[in-house]
Scaffold this active site. Structure first.
Site, PDB file in Angstrom:
ATOM      1  CD1 TRP A 105    -104.171 -57.884  43.196  1.00 18.22           C
ATOM      2  CD2 TRP A 105    -103.252 -59.185  44.774  1.00 18.22           C
ATOM      3  NE1 TRP A 105    -103.079 -58.535  42.646  1.00 18.22           N
ATOM      4  CE2 TRP A 105    -102.505 -59.334  43.588  1.00 18.22           C
ATOM      5  CE3 TRP A 105    -102.870 -59.917  45.895  1.00 18.22           C
ATOM      6  CZ2 TRP A 105    -101.390 -60.181  43.493  1.00 18.22           C
ATOM      7  CZ3 TRP A 105    -101.759 -60.757  45.805  1.00 18.22           C
ATOM      8  CH2 TRP A 105    -101.040 -60.880  44.615  1.00 18.22           C
ATOM      9  CG  ASP A 175    -103.499 -53.733  48.220  1.00 18.76           C
ATOM     10  OD1 ASP A 175    -102.489 -53.104  47.832  1.00 18.76           O
ATOM     11  OD2 ASP A 175    -103.726 -54.923  47.910  1.00 18.76           O
ATOM     12  CE  LYS A 199     -97.651 -55.769  41.651  1.00 17.61           C
ATOM     13  NZ  LYS A 199     -98.620 -55.976  42.700  1.00 17.61           N
TER      14      LYS A 199
HETATM   15  C1  LIG Z   1     -99.130 -57.229  43.553  1.00 16.27           C
HETATM   16  C2  LIG Z   1    -100.199 -56.894  44.500  1.00 16.27           C
HETATM   17  C3  LIG Z   1    -100.235 -57.422  45.801  1.00 16.27           C
HETATM   18  C4  LIG Z   1     -99.263 -58.448  46.304  1.00 16.27           C
HETATM   19  O1  LIG Z   1     -98.010 -57.972  46.440  1.00 16.27           O
HETATM   20  P1  LIG Z   1     -96.771 -58.872  46.890  1.00 16.27           P
HETATM   21  O2  LIG Z   1     -95.732 -57.851  47.075  1.00 16.27           O
HETATM   22  O3  LIG Z   1     -96.489 -59.845  45.799  1.00 16.27           O
HETATM   23  O4  LIG Z   1     -97.138 -59.565  48.162  1.00 16.27           O
HETATM   24  C5  LIG Z   1    -101.254 -57.007  46.638  1.00 16.27           C
HETATM   25  N1  LIG Z   1    -102.170 -56.131  46.236  1.00 16.27           N
HETATM   26  C6  LIG Z   1    -102.174 -55.597  44.992  1.00 16.27           C
HETATM   27  C7  LIG Z   1    -103.224 -54.625  44.607  1.00 16.27           C
HETATM   28  C8  LIG Z   1    -101.183 -55.966  44.091  1.00 16.27           C
HETATM   29  O5  LIG Z   1    -101.195 -55.450  42.857  1.00 16.27           O
END
Ligand SMILES: *Cc1c(COP(=O)(O)O)cnc(C)c1O
Length: 362
Positions: A105, A175, A199
């Protein structure tokens, strides 16, 4: 599968939700708050929805201790769109950001920033260790970056920062998609936090951005849908927001408050992941490849080292209701995601199953 089997869903995202939230949705679905309309049908310009979005924002503020000088914004487009939006809004001085390469990511964030013309300096990477460790920032004395981007929890590789890097005068952007509300962080240390909802906060279609006021409104004529200042002014309703996803997140936030908030979630996540890591570390068959100090509380990868045995295990686990423990295609093996809504009993059942599998496959 026997319909009486209790299902535990260890998927990394979209992921398991609290039973009580699913039941509340079921109850509300035909007629929200006795309105005679489903929440799927109500206007985002209605008093009913005003209540939903304002409560969700306030509950996020309460749960995370978000200071008053930060905005709480709701976007669509997933966290991935924020990899574009953050540099366009924030990287407006040096047009250069720093990044700690902790895996998939972080790499995606680097790529999207570069696509919009932002220079990205990777200050540390643990690629050579297959991301089983976290990159450590040595020092950032000179402020020549608009911000440093980190991934607080690496969903695929199973690492997480428990201590945030000291960035000096440089802003920190996190993030937090996969440990948002699952682990405590001091929000004041961040200039911006981004997190997709699917998540730990509900369903796909909603992304949270928490950003300090003084960082926004500096770039004119950004595309409206990623303009932080515009969304702040419009209470995240420049256009039709994802009403159902915000409603769902609101229910999860109320559930979190009832459970005791983020500190209690972190305690439970430590307990759940501790049970699994302890088992793995004492096993003759399984290995948890991540260095102990860097281990995630929410995503636990593990392997047998034998791909055929992994395949057999994943199938047998599914037969007893332990679903989606297949590892990410880039890592292989298994991964158990233990987000807030995963009960301790689910992890106990998983460990019990792994223990039996080990005995039967010696
Ligand atoms: C799942 C995830 C993303 C991407 O998320 P989307 O909503 O599918 O764009 C980005 N960063 C992390 C750490 C993730 O787990």
């Amino acid at each position: 599968m026997n319909v009486m089997t209790t299902i535990y869903n260890f998927a990394a995202g979209p992921a398991t939700m609290p039973d009580s939230v699913i039941n509340q949705i079921k109850e509300d679905l035909p007629s929200y708050a006795n309105s005679g309309m489903s929440v799927m049908e109500i206007s985002h310009r209605s008093a009913l929805f005003d209540g939903i979005i304002d409560d969700a924002k306030q509950d996020l503020r309460d749960l995370l201790g978000i200071p008053d000088n930060y905005q709480v914004l709701f976007f669509q487009g997933g966290c991935t769109l924020q990899f574009t939006a953050a540099p366009l809004n924030l990287a407006n001085n040096y047009h250069r950001i720093a990044l700690l390469d902790s895996g998939h990511w972080a790499d995606r964030a680097r790529d999207e920033a570069q696509r919009v013309g932002t220079k990205v300096d990777v200050l540390a990477s643990t690629k050579a260790d297959h991301y089983t460790k976290l990159p450590v920032l040595k020092s950032l004395t000179q402020n020549t970056y608009d911000y440093l981007h980190i991934t607080t929890n690496n969903t695929i590789e199973g690492t997480a920062y428990s201590e945030l890097p000291d960035t000096g005068a440089t802003e920190l952007v996190g993030d937090m998609s996969s440990n948002f509300l699952g682990q405590q962080y001091d929000m004041k240390k961040f200039g911006l936090v981004m997190a997709g909802a699917q998540k730990n906060l509900g369903i796909a279609g909603l992304t949270i951005v928490i950003v300090r006021n003084d960082l926004i409104g500096k770039v004119k004529n950004l595309p409206s849908m990623i303009d932080y200042d515009l969304f702040a002014k419009k209470n995240s309703m420049f256009n039709t927001p994802p009403v159902f996803a915000i409603y769902t997140a609101g229910l999860v936030l109320k559930w979190l408050k009832e459970q005791g908030g983020v500190s209690e979630m972190e305690r439970r996540n430590r307990q759940k992941s501790g049970l699994l890591y302890d088992f793995l570390d004492n096993s003759q068959l399984f290995t948890a490849p991540v260095e102990k100090a860097a281990r995630s509380l929410t995503n636990v990868p593990f392997i047998t080292g034998q791909p055929e045995l992994d395949t057999k295990l994943i199938a047998q686990a599914a037969d007893v209701g332990l679903l989606n423990i297949k590892g990410h295609r880039s890592v292989g093996g298994m991964r158990a995601s233990l987000y807030n809504a995963m009960p301790y009993a689910g992890v106990e059942k998983l460990v019990d199953f792994l223990n039996k599998f080990e005995k039967n496959n010696r």
